[in-house]
Scaffold this active site. Structure first.
Site, short mmCIF file in Angstrom:
data_model
loop_
_atom_site.label_atom_id
_atom_site.label_comp_id
_atom_site.label_asym_id
_atom_site.label_seq_id
_atom_site.Cartn_x
_atom_site.Cartn_y
_atom_site.Cartn_z
N ASP A 158 -5.99 1.98 -3.48
CA ASP A 158 -7.19 1.67 -2.69
C ASP A 158 -7.63 2.87 -1.86
O ASP A 158 -8.74 2.89 -1.33
CB ASP A 158 -7.00 0.43 -1.82
CG ASP A 158 -5.91 0.56 -0.77
OD1 ASP A 158 -5.15 1.54 -0.81
OD2 ASP A 158 -5.81 -0.35 0.08
N ASP B 289 -3.10 6.49 -3.46
CA ASP B 289 -1.85 5.94 -2.93
C ASP B 289 -1.34 4.90 -3.93
O ASP B 289 -1.98 4.63 -4.94
CB ASP B 289 -2.06 5.40 -1.52
CG ASP B 289 -2.97 4.17 -1.48
OD1 ASP B 289 -3.77 3.99 -2.42
OD2 ASP B 289 -2.88 3.39 -0.51
N ASP C 81 -1.18 1.68 -4.38
CA ASP C 81 -1.99 0.57 -4.88
C ASP C 81 -3.43 0.99 -5.16
O ASP C 81 -4.27 0.14 -5.48
CB ASP C 81 -1.94 -0.63 -3.93
CG ASP C 81 -2.66 -0.38 -2.60
OD1 ASP C 81 -2.68 0.78 -2.15
OD2 ASP C 81 -3.18 -1.34 -2.01
N SER D 130 0.82 -1.20 0.00
CA SER D 130 0.00 0.00 0.00
C SER D 130 0.86 1.26 0.00
O SER D 130 1.61 1.50 -0.95
CB SER D 130 -0.96 -0.03 1.19
OG SER D 130 -1.93 0.97 1.06
#
Length: 543
Positions: free
Chosen positions: A292, A288, A290, A142
């Site tokens: 999500d 961000d 990734d 992440s």
């Protein structure tokens, strides 16, 4: 020293990665006891967040051995014949870890489908349900620092695992022997754009976005994997293409332009805010790495831009979702560290509200009828009358909803700031803030929590502490977790908890200020109140 050397040599013998073998060779050659103890004196624990840690050799690092053991444990928990979908982001070794996972799973008699490209985490979460898989794995850390990687596991409902599944997988991992003795397969499926991305975009197009489309957006994927998918999503629903920060447009695992690849960190938004000013953008959006999470910023009346907090975006999207859905059995949910404003909004709209532990896995378990869920750390799941298409936080779907909300406000000659003022007048100003401490020594966090439990404060920020709840005991029907919640006079609230993914102690503050006159005056009062809470809480923590 002898035991550490033995463990290191045994690890090296089974390690398929020449880089981590060379790392161990160098450590052993220089007799670096501290480096060995750091890598072999502990291990990364598999929990509800899966695995996450620094790349390197040994059980206390993310590496191919650690990942293969995790995959073998997951395979044992699921059993032969089950289907697992695997995704990966642009971090160092993410594609390698994904391929290792597929090899171990297929070698154990399971079916594996691996994403054909570096796609966002919400695409993986969507794909689990869309493909009817039994589980999913996303290789990502992440918004952690560049040296980290991680391993998220999803169950057949498309949400991240919760107890007792995490414990069962952890036990299965502990029973795995040497990874060089695991049978490895080759017959996994590679998923293409039409298999996953197209149906994901179709699902997002059905979200309550509204009908306004005139909006100019400055956007950054933060060196991550969200850029291409977000551009496709914008085109699919008819928004103009966002203008992208060129230095951050392509995936780069070193994240060279930011200290931390997290939109909430100081300085991380500087480039996109500069771009927004240069093009006079109506809206700023960031994902961000990734994708999500979604951050949003809006123009200020006198020039410049202000990034909204996760709670501010959460409040705006909640009303947006409720205005575009119908039915008395609707549900909205947020975590205990997020603003209490959502409960007020739910009451006003006559819908149900649920409060959960931190983590989207809990939000997605709140039950049927969920049309919106969020947590203050920039995570949102926007749904329609048909429910939420992604059973996890989705930075792409949230970006579409924010853009639709901002476009509708622009059509009315207003901005997101005006909508926030409307909410403050309607529900009272719910102002939130944070106090966080990043540490090298995790024992400092344990000591700070122990101080608070041994000497509970009776007053913070000039407000009486009316009640203290120790979350380890499980409160209000929530599962036990390490944390403390204080309810203060005047509707203020503080939650203190160790982070589950970073070496941080996090404190979440909220004050509620009635708005009788100008909203600006209430905001100034709230800022003073939050500063007072930070000062007193910091002293009580001793950090």
């Amino acid at each position: 020293m002898a035991d550490l050397v033995r463990l290191a040599r045994e690890w090296r013998e089974q390690d398929p990665d020449p880089r981590t073998r060379a790392e161990l060779d160098a450590i052993l050659e220089r007799d670096d006891l501290a480096a060995l103890a750091d890598r072999f004196g502990a291990k990364l624990e598999f929990g509800t967040a899966g695995l996450r840690g620094e790349l390197g050799a040994g059980p206390n690092r993310m590496n191919r051995v650690t990942v293969m053991r995790a995959a073998a444990g997951l395979a044992r928990r699921l059993g032969p014949g089950k289907h697992v979908v695997i995704g990966y982001d642009g971090r160092h070794n993410s594609d390698v870890f994904a391929a290792d996972t597929a090899a171990v799973l297929t070698g154990a008699g399971l079916r594996a489908s691996i994403m054909g490209a570096r796609w966002p985490t919400p695409v993986l979460a969507f794909a689990v349900r869309h493909l009817g898989a039994d589980a999913g794995v996303m290789v990502t850390a992440s918004h952690n620092p560049p040296r980290d990687n991680g391993y998220k596991v999803y169950w057949n409902d498309g949400a991240q695992i919760v107890p007792p599944i995490d414990h069962e997988i952890s036990q299965a991992i502990d029973a795995v022997g040497r990874v060089d003795e695991l049978p490895l397969g080759e017959g996994w499926t590679t998923l293409d754009h039409g298999d996953v991305i197209e149906p994901y975009l179709d699902a997002l197009a059905a979200l309550p976005i509204g009908d306004a489309r005139d909006i100019s957006v400055a956007y950054t994927p933060m060196h991550g994997v969200g850029g291409t998918t977000l551009a496709e999503a914008f085109a699919r629903v008819g928004f103009p293409a966002p203008t992208v920060v060129p230095e951050q447009a392509e995936p780069d695992p070193d994240f060279p332009t930011v200290a931390f690849p997290n939109p909430e960190e100081p300085g991380a938004m500087d480039l996109v805010l500069g771009l927004a000013a240069s093009i006079d953008a109506d809206l700023v959006i960031a994902n961000d790495p990734d994708a999500d999470r979604c951050a949003a910023g809006t123009p200020l009346p006198g020039g410049g831009y202000r990034m909204l907090t996760g709670d501010e975006v959460g409040g705006l999207l909640a009303e947006h979702a409720l205005r575009h859905t119908s039915g008395p059995d609707r549900l909205v949910a947020n975590s205990i560290v997020s603003s209490s404003l959502l409960a007020r909004i739910a009451e006003a709209y006559g819908v149900r509200h649920a409060e959960t532990l931190t983590g989207f896995k809990w939000i997605m378990k709140t039950g049927p009828g969920l049309v919106f869920g969020y947590e203050e750390a920039l995570g949102y799941s926007v749904g329609s009358d048909a429910g939420t298409p992604v059973h996890d936080k989705d930075g792409i779907g949230a970006a579409l909803a924010v853009a639709g909300l901002a476009a509708a406000a622009k059509r009315d000659g207003r901005t997101l700031l005006d909508l926030l003022d409307d909410q403050a007048r309607r529900y009272g100003l719910h102002a939130t803030g944070q106090l966080s401490f990043r540490v090298e020594d995790l024992s400092l966090i344990s000591a700070a929590m122990e101080r608070l439990r041994d000497r509970p404060p009776v007053e913070l920020g000039g407000r009486k502490v009316e009640s203290t709840e120790d979350l380890t005991e499980g409160v209000a029907g929530l599962p036990p977790t390490d944390g403390l919640r204080y309810r203060l006079s005047g509707g203020a609230r503080i939650v203190v908890r160790p982070s589950g993914t970073e070496p941080k102690l996090k404190c979440y503050l909220e004050v509620v200020v009635p708005v009788a006159g100008e909203v600006a005056e209430a905001r100034a009062e709230a800022a003073r109140d939050l500063d007072a809470l930070r000062r007193d809480l910091g002293a009580a923590l001793g950090l």
